[in-house]
Design a protein around this motif. Structure first.
Motif, PDB file in Angstrom:
ATOM      1  N   ALA A 273       0.722  -1.017  -0.027  1.00 41.25           N
ATOM      2  CA  ALA A 273       0.014   0.255   0.027  1.00 41.25           C
ATOM      3  C   ALA A 273       0.894   1.195  -0.064  1.00 41.25           C
ATOM      4  CB  ALA A 273      -0.968   0.072   1.230  1.00 41.25           C
ATOM      5  N   LEU A 274       1.969   1.275   0.595  1.00 44.15           N
ATOM      6  CA  LEU A 274       2.948   2.220   0.579  1.00 44.15           C
ATOM      7  C   LEU A 274       3.453   2.659  -0.620  1.00 44.15           C
ATOM      8  CD1 LEU A 274       4.591   1.850   4.136  1.00 44.15           C
ATOM      9  CD2 LEU A 274       3.376   3.887   3.509  1.00 44.15           C
ATOM     10  N   TRP A 275       3.705   1.481  -1.396  1.00 49.62           N
ATOM     11  CA  TRP A 275       4.134   1.747  -2.701  1.00 49.62           C
ATOM     12  C   TRP A 275       3.092   2.116  -3.822  1.00 49.62           C
ATOM     13  CZ3 TRP A 275       8.145   2.590  -5.886  1.00 49.62           C
ATOM     14  CH2 TRP A 275       7.942   2.510  -7.046  1.00 49.62           C
ATOM     15  N   ASP A 276       1.948   1.734  -3.659  1.00 48.22           N
ATOM     16  CA  ASP A 276       0.837   1.878  -4.421  1.00 48.22           C
ATOM     17  C   ASP A 276       0.171   3.320  -4.354  1.00 48.22           C
ATOM     18  OD1 ASP A 276       1.121  -0.877  -5.520  1.00 48.22           O
ATOM     19  OD2 ASP A 276      -0.723  -1.575  -4.372  1.00 48.22           O
ATOM     20  N   HIS A 277       0.273   3.708  -3.103  1.00 52.10           N
ATOM     21  CA  HIS A 277      -0.420   5.042  -3.124  1.00 52.10           C
ATOM     22  C   HIS A 277       0.467   6.219  -2.695  1.00 52.10           C
ATOM     23  CE1 HIS A 277      -4.681   3.073  -2.536  1.00 52.10           C
ATOM     24  NE2 HIS A 277      -3.886   2.247  -2.135  1.00 52.10           N
ATOM     25  N   ARG A 278       1.586   5.864  -2.336  1.00 52.22           N
ATOM     26  CA  ARG A 278       2.750   6.798  -2.239  1.00 52.22           C
ATOM     27  C   ARG A 278       3.947   6.847  -2.804  1.00 52.22           C
ATOM     28  NH1 ARG A 278       1.824  10.647   2.356  1.00 52.22           N
ATOM     29  NH2 ARG A 278      -0.250  10.592   3.037  1.00 52.22           N
ATOM     30  N   ARG A 279       4.365   5.700  -3.460  1.00 51.81           N
ATOM     31  CA  ARG A 279       5.371   5.395  -4.204  1.00 51.81           C
ATOM     32  C   ARG A 279       6.613   5.559  -3.212  1.00 51.81           C
ATOM     33  NH1 ARG A 279       2.753   2.842  -7.041  1.00 51.81           N
ATOM     34  NH2 ARG A 279       2.852   3.254  -9.576  1.00 51.81           N
ATOM     35  N   LEU A 280       6.416   4.780  -2.238  1.00 55.84           N
ATOM     36  CA  LEU A 280       7.390   4.541  -1.092  1.00 55.84           C
ATOM     37  C   LEU A 280       7.744   3.046  -1.036  1.00 55.84           C
ATOM     38  CD1 LEU A 280       5.839   6.589   2.068  1.00 55.84           C
ATOM     39  CD2 LEU A 280       7.475   7.430   0.234  1.00 55.84           C
ATOM     40  N   ALA A 281       9.177   2.849  -1.235  1.00 56.21           N
ATOM     41  CA  ALA A 281       9.549   1.367  -1.256  1.00 56.21           C
ATOM     42  C   ALA A 281      10.233   1.235   0.023  1.00 56.21           C
ATOM     43  CB  ALA A 281      10.605   1.313  -2.314  1.00 56.21           C
ATOM     44  N   VAL A 282       9.862   0.457   0.766  1.00 51.00           N
ATOM     45  CA  VAL A 282      10.322   0.252   2.235  1.00 51.00           C
ATOM     46  C   VAL A 282      10.581  -1.137   2.597  1.00 51.00           C
ATOM     47  CG1 VAL A 282       9.361   2.526   3.136  1.00 51.00           C
ATOM     48  CG2 VAL A 282       8.281   0.272   3.784  1.00 51.00           C
ATOM     49  N   GLU A 283      11.286  -1.691   3.617  1.00 50.74           N
ATOM     50  CA  GLU A 283      11.527  -2.895   4.162  1.00 50.74           C
ATOM     51  C   GLU A 283      10.151  -3.334   4.614  1.00 50.74           C
ATOM     52  OE1 GLU A 283      14.555  -2.882   6.921  1.00 50.74           O
ATOM     53  OE2 GLU A 283      15.627  -1.420   5.822  1.00 50.74           O
ATOM     54  N   HIS A 284       9.933  -4.649   4.772  1.00 48.88           N
ATOM     55  CA  HIS A 284       8.897  -5.271   5.488  1.00 48.88           C
ATOM     56  C   HIS A 284       8.912  -4.791   6.999  1.00 48.88           C
ATOM     57  CE1 HIS A 284       8.872  -8.079   1.863  1.00 48.88           C
ATOM     58  NE2 HIS A 284       7.412  -7.942   2.074  1.00 48.88           N
ATOM     59  N   GLY A 285       9.967  -4.553   7.407  1.00 43.08           N
ATOM     60  CA  GLY A 285      10.202  -4.223   9.058  1.00 43.08           C
ATOM     61  C   GLY A 285       9.473  -3.022   9.266  1.00 43.08           C
ATOM     62  N   ALA A 286       9.957  -2.090   8.061  1.00 39.05           N
ATOM     63  CA  ALA A 286       9.333  -0.662   8.012  1.00 39.05           C
ATOM     64  C   ALA A 286       7.844  -0.388   8.094  1.00 39.05           C
ATOM     65  CB  ALA A 286      10.054   0.421   7.055  1.00 39.05           C
ATOM     66  N   ALA A 287       7.058  -1.449   7.304  1.00 39.62           N
ATOM     67  CA  ALA A 287       5.722  -1.412   6.977  1.00 39.62           C
ATOM     68  C   ALA A 287       4.879  -2.026   8.137  1.00 39.62           C
ATOM     69  CB  ALA A 287       5.528  -2.236   5.686  1.00 39.62           C
TER      70      ALA A 287
END
Length: 327
Positions: A273-287
């Motif tokens: 969701a962070l990628w789809d809606h904000r184009r934020l690529a983060v670690e699973h730990g960060a999500a």
């Protein structure tokens, strides 16, 4: 080990201000994440984009505080600093050491991903590849410390490391002075210990989020003591500590702290969701922290002001890009 104090965090802030990037906060729209029905409990939510920090994670704060404090005390040896870590802590240690012209020796298992080895060397670290497991790399690091006099750092279980991480909450509160709740992912507990200690000082609630099968802090809270746990999660690369720190457990023994667990499926969905809606690529730990909201494990109250810490972005983002469906 003595409990972490707010004074430790204030001292850390004085040391590292101007040496790290101030955190960026981004408001979350009410309809930003499918399935997160805020009409039922309207609240104000911010994302603390700490993955934009130097080296791609909050770890830079603790590493910078660790080295600065030892420089102030005149206890930085000629042999420099050393750490056993191929992840975010190793990168942060190497970066902070380079900033201060200090040698850094980082021990990794021989099967560590080449991309991490390359990046560590890019920070000027002397990378030592030992064995096939972290325990072997750690043993080699400890032997190196004994024989050379190098200063041993730690990924999370050190008061200077945790205090540096706690400066993040001070910055968030400066931006949102009436903040009610901070939500943070927990691995070994360095980030949690620092953030929760600062939050308690200001009367702010802390929600500690862990994967269901990677729950070192949650298990310690249940047992009333630090214990070993099994580690099996999509977020294990950054949250996979087999035991939490005594500092973290002490910080968790407070009525302003709540521990929650989220399934891997929700972590994966929150990251996507962070990628789809904000184009934020983060670690699973960060999500993982965000998964507490999107998975409705934590439901903010009416009018509650919440900040979710998105703490790291050292990840391969290729799996986030959705392939177009065949016609």
């Amino acid at each position: 080990m003595r409990p972490l104090t707010h004074g430790d965090i204030k001292a850390a802030a004085d040391r590292i201000t101007g040496r790290i990037r101030p955190v960026t906060l981004a408001p979350v729209d009410a309809d930003a994440f499918p399935g997160d029905d805020r009409s039922a409990a309207p609240s104000t939510v911010w994302l603390a984009l700490e993955f934009m920090q130097h080296t791609g994670s909050f770890k830079a704060r603790g590493a910078q505080n660790f080295i600065q404090a030892h420089r102030e005390a005149g206890t930085l040896p000629d042999a420099g600093v050393t750490i056993a870590s191929g992840g975010n802590a190793g990168l942060a240690c190497a970066w902070a050491a380079r900033q201060q012209g200090v040698r850094a020796t980082v021990f990794l298992p021989a099967n560590a991903p080449e991309v991490k080895v390359t990046r560590l060397r890019g920070y000027g670290a002397d990378v030592r590849l030992v064995g096939s497991e972290y325990a072997e790399a750690l043993a080699a690091c400890e032997e190196f410390t004994r024989t050379t006099g190098a200063l041993a750092s730690h990924a999370y279980d050190h008061p200077l490391i945790a205090a540096g991480a706690g400066t993040l909450l001070e910055e968030i509160r400066h931006r949102v002075p009436d903040l009610d709740t901070v939500i943070v992912a927990v691995g070994g507990g360095g980030l949690f210990a620092g953030v929760a200690t600062a939050a308690q000082h200001h009367g702010i609630r802390t929600v500690a989020v862990e994967p269901e099968n990677c729950r070192a802090l949650n298990a310690a809270m249940e047992a009333g003591a630090v214990i070993d746990v099994a580690v099996d999660s999509v977020a294990a690369d950054s949250l996979g500590a087999p035991r939490t720190s005594a500092m973290a457990l002490h910080a968790a023994r407070h009525d302003l702290v709540r521990s929650v667990l989220v399934p891997d499926s929700e972590i994966i969905s929150a990251r996507q969701a962070l990628w789809d809606h904000r184009r934020l690529a983060v670690e699973h730990g960060a999500a993982t922290a965000l998964a507490a909201l999107t998975g409705r494990v934590y439901r903010p109250e009416l009018g509650e002001k919440v900040c979710v810490v998105v703490c790291g972005a050292n990840t391969d983002p290729s799996d986030l890009v959705r392939r177009p469906e065949a016609p």
